[in-house]
Write a protein that holds these residues in place. Structure first.
Motif, mmCIF file in Angstrom:
data_model
loop_
_atom_site.group_PDB
_atom_site.id
_atom_site.type_symbol
_atom_site.label_atom_id
_atom_site.label_comp_id
_atom_site.label_asym_id
_atom_site.label_seq_id
_atom_site.Cartn_x
_atom_site.Cartn_y
_atom_site.Cartn_z
ATOM 1 N N ASP A 45 0.868 -1.173 -0.059
ATOM 2 C CA ASP A 45 -0.008 -0.167 -0.145
ATOM 3 C C ASP A 45 0.826 1.260 -0.034
ATOM 4 N N THR B 291 2.211 2.034 -3.359
ATOM 5 C CA THR B 291 1.192 2.472 -4.500
ATOM 6 C C THR B 291 0.681 3.833 -4.026
ATOM 7 N N ARG C 132 -3.464 -2.595 -9.416
ATOM 8 C CA ARG C 132 -2.207 -1.838 -9.258
ATOM 9 C C ARG C 132 -1.082 -2.242 -10.396
ATOM 10 N N TYR D 260 -2.125 0.866 -12.671
ATOM 11 C CA TYR D 260 -1.552 2.023 -12.541
ATOM 12 C C TYR D 260 -0.309 1.951 -13.078
ATOM 13 N N ARG E 138 -8.872 4.077 -9.833
ATOM 14 C CA ARG E 138 -7.865 4.657 -8.489
ATOM 15 C C ARG E 138 -8.975 4.777 -7.464
ATOM 16 N N ASP F 208 -9.133 1.998 -4.936
ATOM 17 C CA ASP F 208 -8.176 1.362 -4.154
ATOM 18 C C ASP F 208 -8.122 1.598 -2.679
ATOM 19 N N HIS G 269 5.493 1.652 -8.823
ATOM 20 C CA HIS G 269 4.080 1.096 -9.047
ATOM 21 C C HIS G 269 4.646 -0.562 -9.038
ATOM 22 N N GLY H 97 4.929 -2.292 -5.848
ATOM 23 C CA GLY H 97 3.766 -2.150 -5.055
ATOM 24 C C GLY H 97 3.076 -3.502 -5.721
ATOM 25 N N THR I 22 1.863 -6.791 -3.525
ATOM 26 C CA THR I 22 0.579 -7.118 -3.309
ATOM 27 C C THR I 22 0.451 -8.605 -3.708
#
Length: 410
Positions: free
Chosen positions: A20, A23, A82, A85, A117, A120, A179, A182, A186
């Motif tokens: 988190d 991101t 993600r 992103y 987005r 999230d 990114h 992240g 995740t």
């Protein structure tokens, strides 16, 4: 302090927290860099508010994403989001490297990213609720909120400083890398996955969504929390975050670095609020905190609007950030405590619908400022918000105000 760190005993949370964080850092860097770019290149506050509004267009599909999260697993949904992103950031990097970047290109890519987005925050909160034991939930929510608040500090300062020193393309190389980190973290989370299939056919996603909306409507404490979230997104957040590039440049006469400090001061206050909520939130009354902190938020923002000195404005913005953190964490705690595991993704998805009023508030402010002036438009929004907050407190007074009410942990 040790008790506040107990959520890290959960393996999934030990991976979710840095995921988190990565991101949030990358998204905050993008927001500040692109907002300043659009304002400087176009010179239009209206275009800036359109950019800000596009960050949240996906609030309309957030409830359905919550349904998807309940079906495919919250971890899996977050990973897919993600990855998107990183793809969108890579597109902006390509445009910057090839000298094809324009404010309109930024608006198009931001609109596409904005479809995903807004969900999230809700999905990461739902995943915390699904993986962290109930006794650790308040501390976990405070720590989770700290990832966003620290990202607003570090992301704002890093984004502004890196952009000013090296330019758009190098800044976006760093953003894409963060990114991707992240995404990797995740994928290492092992909780919040899809429920095992059963022999009985599952209802349609639309029925799942309808059940989530019906649950909100039938549960007074949840409905009141949703109303407060909707209100502050309409009348407080536009001044707290969306209009900061305009306020920095045209009201306080600051440069890009000054904008970074302005954004960081708000985030620093929010971080302090998150830390305090993590340490002491278990002993507080969530519904009362939600209402009282929201009122303080409005008062402090009014002082910020009237400030002509940048240091005073930053101090008041930091204090309003702390009030915001207390209020919105209390909303999240009320929702998670009132919702069963099978509904959590749907309810947090519906919670994201409240963010839809933020782009509406941004566009209202963008249209009103050229007509009435910044101070008149901003103070009118804050006065309307405080009045409607009082209406919510009166309407649900028997649910929100008594110390022994379930919404206050009674």
């Amino acid at each position: 302090m040790i008790a506040a760190l107990t959520p890290f005993r959960t393996r999934s949370f030990r991976f979710q927290w840095p995921a988190d964080l990565c991101t949030a850092w990358a998204l905050e860097m993008e927001t500040l860099i692109l907002g300043w770019y659009v304002l400087v290149e176009s010179g239009s506050v209206m275009l800036l508010t359109i950019f800000g509004a596009l960050q949240f267009v996906g609030t309309l599909v957030a409830p359905m994403l919550g349904v998807v999260g309940d079906r495919i697993g919250l971890r899996n949904l977050l990973a897919l989001m993600r990855i998107s992103y990183a793809v969108f950031a890579g597109a902006l990097l390509f445009l910057a490297l090839t000298d094809r970047l324009t404010p309109w290109a930024v608006l198009v890519v931001s609109g596409l990213c904005g479809l995903v987005r807004p969900s999230d925050i809700g999905m990461r909160s739902a995943l915390v609720g699904a993986t962290v034991p109930a006794p650790y939930l308040v501390s976990a929510m405070g720590i989770s909120r700290m990832t966003m608040d620290s990202a607003k500090i570090g992301g704002a300062l890093a984004g502004a400083g890196f952009m000013a020193a090296f330019g758009m393309a190098p800044a976006y190389v760093m953003i894409v890398a963060i990114h991707l980190a992240g995404v990797a973290l995740t994928l290492m989370i092992d909780g919040g996955r899809a429920a095992p299939p059963t022999a009985q056919a599952r209802p349609s996603p639309w029925r799942d969504l309808a059940e989530g909306l019906g649950y909100v409507w039938r549960t007074p404490a949840v409905l009141a929390a949703m109303a407060v979230a909707t209100l502050v997104n309409l009348t407080a957040y536009p001044l707290s975050i969306g209009l900061l590039p305009y306020i920095a440049r045209d009201v306080l006469a600051l440069d890009q670095t000054g904008l970074g400090w302005l954004a960081a001061s708000y985030a620093f206050g929010a971080l302090v609020g998150s830390v305090l909520m993590s340490l002491f939130g278990a002993t507080l009354r969530p519904a009362r905190i939600m209402l009282g902190a929201a009122l303080a938020w409005y008062v402090l923002l009014a002082g910020f609007v009237l400030s002509a000195s940048a240091p005073i404005a930053m101090a008041l913005l930091a204090a309003s950030g702390a009030a915001q953190s207390f209020s919105m964490l209390a909303v999240a705690i009320m929702l998670l405590r009132s919702t069963g595991a099978q509904m959590r993704g749907r309810i947090m998805g519906v919670r994201m619908l409240a963010i839809y009023t933020l782009p509406v508030g941004m566009l209202i402010a963008g249209a009103a400022i050229p007509l009435t002036g910044y101070h008149a438009a901003a103070l009118a929004m804050l006065a309307a918000g405080a009045l409607m907050l009082a209406t919510i407190a009166w309407r649900w007074r028997t649910v929100l105000l008594p110390r022994t009410a379930p919404a206050n942990g009674g």
